[in-house]
Write a protein that holds these residues in place. Structure first.
Motif, PDB file in Angstrom:
ATOM      1  N   SER A  51       0.826  -1.199   0.000  1.00 37.55           N
ATOM      2  CA  SER A  51       0.000   0.000   0.000  1.00 37.55           C
ATOM      3  C   SER A  51       0.866   1.257   0.000  1.00 37.55           C
ATOM      4  O   SER A  51       0.616   2.196  -0.765  1.00 37.55           O
ATOM      5  N   MET A  52       1.890   1.270   0.860  1.00 39.57           N
ATOM      6  CA  MET A  52       2.779   2.434   0.920  1.00 39.57           C
ATOM      7  C   MET A  52       3.502   2.646  -0.405  1.00 39.57           C
ATOM      8  O   MET A  52       3.754   3.778  -0.805  1.00 39.57           O
ATOM      9  N   LYS A  53       3.820   1.549  -1.096  1.00 36.59           N
ATOM     10  CA  LYS A  53       4.523   1.642  -2.374  1.00 36.59           C
ATOM     11  C   LYS A  53       3.560   1.825  -3.548  1.00 36.59           C
ATOM     12  O   LYS A  53       3.986   1.853  -4.697  1.00 36.59           O
ATOM     13  N   ASN A  54       2.257   1.974  -3.238  1.00 37.29           N
ATOM     14  CA  ASN A  54       1.222   2.176  -4.255  1.00 37.29           C
ATOM     15  C   ASN A  54       1.269   1.090  -5.334  1.00 37.29           C
ATOM     16  O   ASN A  54       1.149   1.359  -6.530  1.00 37.29           O
ATOM     17  N   ALA A  55       1.418  -0.147  -4.896  1.00 38.54           N
ATOM     18  CA  ALA A  55       1.499  -1.271  -5.824  1.00 38.54           C
ATOM     19  C   ALA A  55       0.218  -1.457  -6.624  1.00 38.54           C
ATOM     20  O   ALA A  55       0.251  -1.986  -7.733  1.00 38.54           O
ATOM     21  N   THR A  56      -0.903  -0.995  -6.088  1.00 37.42           N
ATOM     22  CA  THR A  56      -2.172  -1.161  -6.806  1.00 37.42           C
ATOM     23  C   THR A  56      -2.150  -0.469  -8.164  1.00 37.42           C
ATOM     24  O   THR A  56      -2.870  -0.883  -9.067  1.00 37.42           O
ATOM     25  N   ALA A  57      -1.316   0.548  -8.306  1.00 33.31           N
ATOM     26  CA  ALA A  57      -1.232   1.244  -9.593  1.00 33.31           C
ATOM     27  C   ALA A  57      -0.751   0.307 -10.696  1.00 33.31           C
ATOM     28  O   ALA A  57      -1.095   0.495 -11.863  1.00 33.31           O
ATOM     29  N   MET A  58       0.033  -0.722 -10.321  1.00 34.39           N
ATOM     30  CA  MET A  58       0.553  -1.660 -11.315  1.00 34.39           C
ATOM     31  C   MET A  58      -0.538  -2.515 -11.930  1.00 34.39           C
ATOM     32  O   MET A  58      -0.427  -2.943 -13.067  1.00 34.39           O
ATOM     33  N   PHE A 126      10.840   1.081   8.166  1.00 38.22           N
ATOM     34  CA  PHE A 126      11.756   1.786   7.272  1.00 38.22           C
ATOM     35  C   PHE A 126      10.987   2.675   6.297  1.00 38.22           C
ATOM     36  O   PHE A 126      11.321   3.846   6.101  1.00 38.22           O
ATOM     37  N   TYR A 127       9.947   2.132   5.665  1.00 43.82           N
ATOM     38  CA  TYR A 127       9.203   2.910   4.686  1.00 43.82           C
ATOM     39  C   TYR A 127       8.472   4.087   5.317  1.00 43.82           C
ATOM     40  O   TYR A 127       8.109   5.036   4.629  1.00 43.82           O
ATOM     41  N   LYS A 128       8.262   4.046   6.623  1.00 47.88           N
ATOM     42  CA  LYS A 128       7.654   5.177   7.321  1.00 47.88           C
ATOM     43  C   LYS A 128       8.689   6.215   7.742  1.00 47.88           C
ATOM     44  O   LYS A 128       8.328   7.333   8.107  1.00 47.88           O
ATOM     45  N   SER A 129       9.976   5.839   7.683  1.00 46.89           N
ATOM     46  CA  SER A 129      11.042   6.771   8.063  1.00 46.89           C
ATOM     47  C   SER A 129      11.224   7.804   6.953  1.00 46.89           C
ATOM     48  O   SER A 129      10.772   7.605   5.820  1.00 46.89           O
ATOM     49  N   PRO A 130      11.926   8.911   7.252  1.00 45.71           N
ATOM     50  CA  PRO A 130      12.160   9.922   6.201  1.00 45.71           C
ATOM     51  C   PRO A 130      12.863   9.341   4.965  1.00 45.71           C
ATOM     52  O   PRO A 130      12.474   9.638   3.836  1.00 45.71           O
ATOM     53  N   LEU A 131      13.882   8.503   5.174  1.00 45.81           N
ATOM     54  CA  LEU A 131      14.582   7.915   4.031  1.00 45.81           C
ATOM     55  C   LEU A 131      13.670   6.959   3.270  1.00 45.81           C
ATOM     56  O   LEU A 131      13.663   6.937   2.033  1.00 45.81           O
ATOM     57  N   GLY A 132      12.872   6.185   3.981  1.00 43.00           N
ATOM     58  CA  GLY A 132      11.931   5.278   3.327  1.00 43.00           C
ATOM     59  C   GLY A 132      10.910   6.026   2.500  1.00 43.00           C
ATOM     60  O   GLY A 132      10.582   5.624   1.380  1.00 43.00           O
ATOM     61  N   LYS A 133      10.393   7.134   3.051  1.00 42.33           N
ATOM     62  CA  LYS A 133       9.435   7.957   2.303  1.00 42.33           C
ATOM     63  C   LYS A 133      10.088   8.536   1.055  1.00 42.33           C
ATOM     64  O   LYS A 133       9.472   8.604  -0.010  1.00 42.33           O
ATOM     65  N   LYS A 134      11.346   8.962   1.197  1.00 42.54           N
ATOM     66  CA  LYS A 134      12.060   9.505   0.037  1.00 42.54           C
ATOM     67  C   LYS A 134      12.266   8.414  -1.010  1.00 42.54           C
ATOM     68  O   LYS A 134      12.101   8.670  -2.207  1.00 42.54           O
ATOM     69  N   LEU A 135      12.585   7.205  -0.564  1.00 45.45           N
ATOM     70  CA  LEU A 135      12.755   6.093  -1.495  1.00 45.45           C
ATOM     71  C   LEU A 135      11.458   5.837  -2.264  1.00 45.45           C
ATOM     72  O   LEU A 135      11.476   5.701  -3.492  1.00 45.45           O
TER      73      LEU A 135
END
Length: 176
Positions: A51-58, A126-135
């Protein structure tokens, strides 16, 4: 897979498994049976990552896309029914709307099979961290730029290869 297994005699199946195990190759069905079932928490974490990586768009347009693909195949096999099939395509797409969610569930299961529950929780953090969000934000652009680099390289390199073929053919007295 089950239909294939029904066709194999028990002795042949046992021999195949024994040989596979002896040489380090395990059939996919045996690997799945041996793999522990992912916990609901692991699958939930995998869903959150996707969900965070917006995989549904694929796969958001998977159902209408597949309907159109199958419709085109059916039209090719049944030209007389083109009008009917064109009229039915939106009806079938509507009837099957939402089935693309099965892809998301499969992806969550795949993630949960590759990572432990704790690793998935760590990835969520990690994905909730600033670097994860930037990734998450920058990765699509980086992948797009990488694809452009690969395509440019392939185009240039194909020209190099073609030149090498022409040079070798010229040595054989054949112009291309």
């Amino acid at each position: 897979m089950k239909s294939v297994l029904k066709l194999l005699p028990a002795a042949g199946l046992a021999l195949g498994l024994a040989l596979g195990l002896a040489f380090g190759a395990v059939p996919a069905a045996a690997q799945q049976a041996a793999a522990p079932k992912a916990s609901p928490a692991a699958i939930a974490s995998a869903r959150e990552i996707l969900s965070m990586k917006n995989a549904t768009a694929m796969y958001a347009n998977a159902v209408p896309g597949m309907v159109e693909k199958v419709k085109a195949t059916l039209i090719g096999q049944n030209l007389n029914y083109q009008k009917d099939l064109n009229e039915l395509a939106p009806v079938v797409a509507q009837q099957l709307a939402g089935r693309e969610k099965e892809i998301g569930e499969g992806m969550a299961q795949a993630y949960a099979a590759q990572f432990t529950e704790q690793e998935l929780k760590d990835l969520v953090a990690f994905y909730k961290s600033p670097l994860g969000k930037k990734l998450i934000e920058a990765e699509p652009r980086a992948i797009d730029q990488s694809m452009k680099v690969m395509n440019s390289w392939a185009q240039s390199f194909s020209e190099t290869i073609a030149s090498a073929f022409r040079a070798e053919m010229k040595k054989r007295g054949k112009e291309m």
